[in-house]
Every structure is written in structure tokens, then in C-alpha cells.
Design an enzyme around this catalytic site. Structure first.
Site, PDB file in Angstrom:
ATOM      1  N   HIS A   1       5.357   7.118  -6.730  1.00  0.00           N
ATOM      2  CA  HIS A   1       5.418   8.278  -5.820  1.00  0.00           C
ATOM      3  C   HIS A   1       4.335   9.303  -6.139  1.00  0.00           C
ATOM      4  O   HIS A   1       4.343  10.400  -5.575  1.00  0.00           O
ATOM      5  CB  HIS A   1       6.795   8.943  -5.881  1.00  0.00           C
TER       6      HIS A   1
ATOM      7  N   ASP B   1      10.019  -2.195  -5.659  1.00  0.00           N
ATOM      8  CA  ASP B   1      10.969  -1.113  -5.889  1.00  0.00           C
ATOM      9  C   ASP B   1      11.640  -0.805  -4.546  1.00  0.00           C
ATOM     10  O   ASP B   1      11.038  -0.969  -3.490  1.00  0.00           O
ATOM     11  CB  ASP B   1      10.211   0.111  -6.412  1.00  0.00           C
TER      12      ASP B   1
ATOM     13  N   HIS C   1      12.323   1.931  -3.153  1.00  0.00           N
ATOM     14  CA  HIS C   1      11.712   3.047  -2.426  1.00  0.00           C
ATOM     15  C   HIS C   1      10.284   2.692  -2.015  1.00  0.00           C
ATOM     16  O   HIS C   1       9.624   1.916  -2.705  1.00  0.00           O
ATOM     17  CB  HIS C   1      11.681   4.302  -3.304  1.00  0.00           C
TER      18      HIS C   1
ATOM     19  N   ASP D   1      15.706  -1.111  -8.805  1.00  0.00           N
ATOM     20  CA  ASP D   1      16.725  -0.348  -8.069  1.00  0.00           C
ATOM     21  C   ASP D   1      17.266  -0.989  -6.785  1.00  0.00           C
ATOM     22  O   ASP D   1      18.175  -0.404  -6.176  1.00  0.00           O
ATOM     23  CB  ASP D   1      16.273   1.110  -7.845  1.00  0.00           C
TER      24      ASP D   1
HETATM   25 ZN   LIG Z   1      12.740   3.344  -6.568  1.00  0.00          ZN
END
Ligand SMILES: [Zn+2]
Length: 321
Positions: free
Chosen positions: A129, A166, A168, A243
Site C-alpha cells: 500500500h 494478498d 487487498h 489474508d
Molecule cells: Zn492485505
């Protein structure tokens, strides 16, 4: 042996403040200990990285962004812990950012060693991120773009592909590499999660919440080989967030431990079948036993690809591999 990069300094403790965030600051040590406990590595087998150099940080991050990291308020926002705004920035730098700079050095080292050995694993990193001019979601340094840019500048790689699994979206990585025609990203992410605004990507694969292992793995088995063959990279950086795990508090995918281990082995196998070097970084994972999920994936890869290194016998050199 597949090089595994680890440093005790990866682990993050801030006198209990880390409990305000679901992130397990000792995840890295737990994975390291699991690999030893399960008999796959001895303590001396891990390779220690150097801290990322300022000139490598500057390959990706703007001077303004790096300067802004001297502000507690900015750091509290990036790290999603508002109480940190009350602490001196130098303290946060010491307890949180310094481990992340070490892990960023680990990602660069993993990429270098992947080019030599075919596979390498950094037991941290994957701060996907973080972009060139901003950080978010507990990610300060764009370790993957930094590693890719370093090797590209040295002429060691022409094309780099990030495989981001991941849960996200890797919005920071996507934004950082967007201007580089030689780098691309295939990203399988749960569409309804953070970040609210998705970055444009070369190969986005948004998926719905609630997917179980078999459906998820079918999507990965379709998307990743297709992109590998289309891009034909000299290096894959695999952002192996754990995750999508059903017990993860931040996501709503429904994978079991064995599904995630299968996924990690699948990605490593897809790269090895094409003789493409692969560097794996850990990225997210916020359940109490996320360390075990990561360790399972790494152990699956070691089980298939760890080879005893050729040794020189009295009769002469071992055959080349
Ligand atoms: Zn994540």
C-alpha cells in the site's frame, strides 16, 4: 537450499502500542522459529539483509514523501494507529520504520538471490500500500518497486512482474510501477476491501467476498500462468499475503490453511516450470495464527524445491545443475 532472508530486527514492538493494530509484530520471528522447529532450517541457515540504502529509497520515493516521514501525524495516519501521533517521530522511526527499512533491504536481497538460485524468500516485506509519494495501510516503504528498480537500474533484469495475491489490492505497488513500461502487476484481490479507490493495474483480477479455496485456486490457476506467458518476465516478485485466510479479521475470503499452502506452491511451481526466478515476500496476514499460514506455504515450497546444494567430493567437482 532456497535462500531465506531474515533478521531479528524485522520484529516490531512498541511497548504494547502494537496491540492497537491487528498486525502481529512478531509474525516474522514466529515463522523463523516454525521453520527451525519443523526441522527445515537451522538457526545459522538464514541470511541477514542490510538496511535499504538512501539512494535505493530515492529510486522510488519522492524527497517530499521521505521528508514527511519525520512527522508523527503523517506516520500515525500511515500506520493506522492514531495514538502514535502523540509520540516523537524519532521514536516511531526507531521502533517501526527501522525494522521496515531492514525488511526492504531483505526484499532487495531476496530478488538478487532469486536471480542466482531460482527462488528466494524474504520473511517480511510486501508493503504493497506504499507508493512513490504516499504510504497507507501500515505500509511506509514501497519495498517491491524499490527492489525492482534497483535490479533494473543495474541491468540485471529487463522485465519484472509482480504477482500480488494478498487479499487487498496492491494499490501502492501499482501506482509506483505504473510509469515503468518494463514492470507490470497481476493482482487478485477481494473487491470490497480497502483501498476504496482502486489503482489502475495491468492485470487486475477483482474477486467477490466469500470465495472458498477451490474457486479461488481456479482463478489463480487461470490468471497467473496466462500473465506469466504474456509478460515473460526475468523476475517475479510474489506478494504472498496470507489474508485470504478464513480466520483473518480484515477480509472475507474463506481459504483454509491447506488452500493457502497450495496457492504458494502453485505460484512457485508456475515460475519454476518457466525457469523464471521468483522472490517471495510476505505482505498481509492479521489472524492470530497467520504466521502458521505463512510457514505452511513456505514449507510446501521447500518440500518441493529445496535441494541439497551440490558439494565437491574427493573425486572432483559435483556435476553442474
Ligand atoms: Zn492485505
Amino acid at each position: 537450499m532456497i535462500p531465506i532472508i531474515y533478521h531479528p530486527g524485522y520484529n516490531i514492538t512498541v511497548f504494547g502500542l502494537e496491540r492497537l493494530h491487528p498486525f502481529d509484530g512478531l509474525k516474522y520471528r514466529r515463522i523463523h522459529d516454525a521453520l527451525i522447529g519443523d526441522g527445515l532450517r537451522r538457526p545459522g541457515d538464514f541470511i541477514r539483509p542490510e538496511t535499504v540504502r538512501a539512494d535505493d529509497l530515492a529510486r522510488v520515493h519522492t524527497p517530499e514523501y521521505l521528508q514527511s516521514l519525520k512527522s508523527s501525524k503523517v506516520l500515525a495516519d500511515i500506520l493506522n494507529v492514531s495514538l502514535l501521533a502523540r509520540l516523537p517521530a524519532a521514536f516511531i522511526d526507531w521502533r517501526v520504520l527501522r525494522p521496515m527499512r531492514l525488511a526492504t533491504g531483505g526484499t532487495i536481497l531476496a530478488c538478487r538471490l532469486a536471480l542466482e538460485h531460482g527462488l528466494a524468500i524474504n520473511l517480511a516485506g510486501g508493503y504493497h500500500h506504499a507508493a512513490d509519494a504516499w504510504g497507507d495501510g501500515f505500509c511506509v516503504y514501497a519495498d517491491t518497486p524499490i527492489a525492482a528498480a534497483s535490479l533494473h537500474a543495474e541491468g540485471r533484469v529487463e522485465r519484472v512482474l509482480v504477482v500480488d495475491l494478498d487479499a487487498h489490492q496492491g494499490n501502492g505497488t501499482a501506482a509506483a510501477i505504473r510509469p515503468w513500461p518494463w514492470a507490470s502487476i497481476v493482482d487478485v484481490y477481494e473487491d470490497d476491501l480497502f483501498p476504496a479507490f482502486k489503482q489502475p493495474e495491468d492485470f487486475p483480477v477483482p474477486i467477490p467476498a466469500g470465495l472458498e479455496g477451490p474457486e479461488y485456486l481456479r482463478i489463480v490457476e487461470e490468471a497467473v500462468p496466462r500473465v506469466l506467458d504474456q509478460v515473460d518476465p526475468d523476475l517475479v516478485i510474489y506478494n504472498a499475503g496470507s489474508d485470504p485466510y478464513f480466520a483473518d479479521p480484515l477480509t472475507r475470503l474463506r481459504l483454509k490453511r491447506e488452500d493457502l499452502a497450495r496457492r504458494d506452491l502453485l505460484v512457485a511451481t508456475m515460475a519454476r516450470e518457466r525457469s523464471i526466478p521468483l522472490a517471495m515476500v510476505l505482505s498481509g496476514g492479521y489472524a492470530r495464527d497467520s504466521w502458521r499460514v505463512h510457514a505452511d506455504g513456505i514449507e510446501a515450497i521447500l518440500g518441493r524445491f529445496d535441494q541439497i546444494e551440490p558439494t565437491r567430493s574427493a573425486e572432483g567437482p559435483a556435476p553442474a545443475r
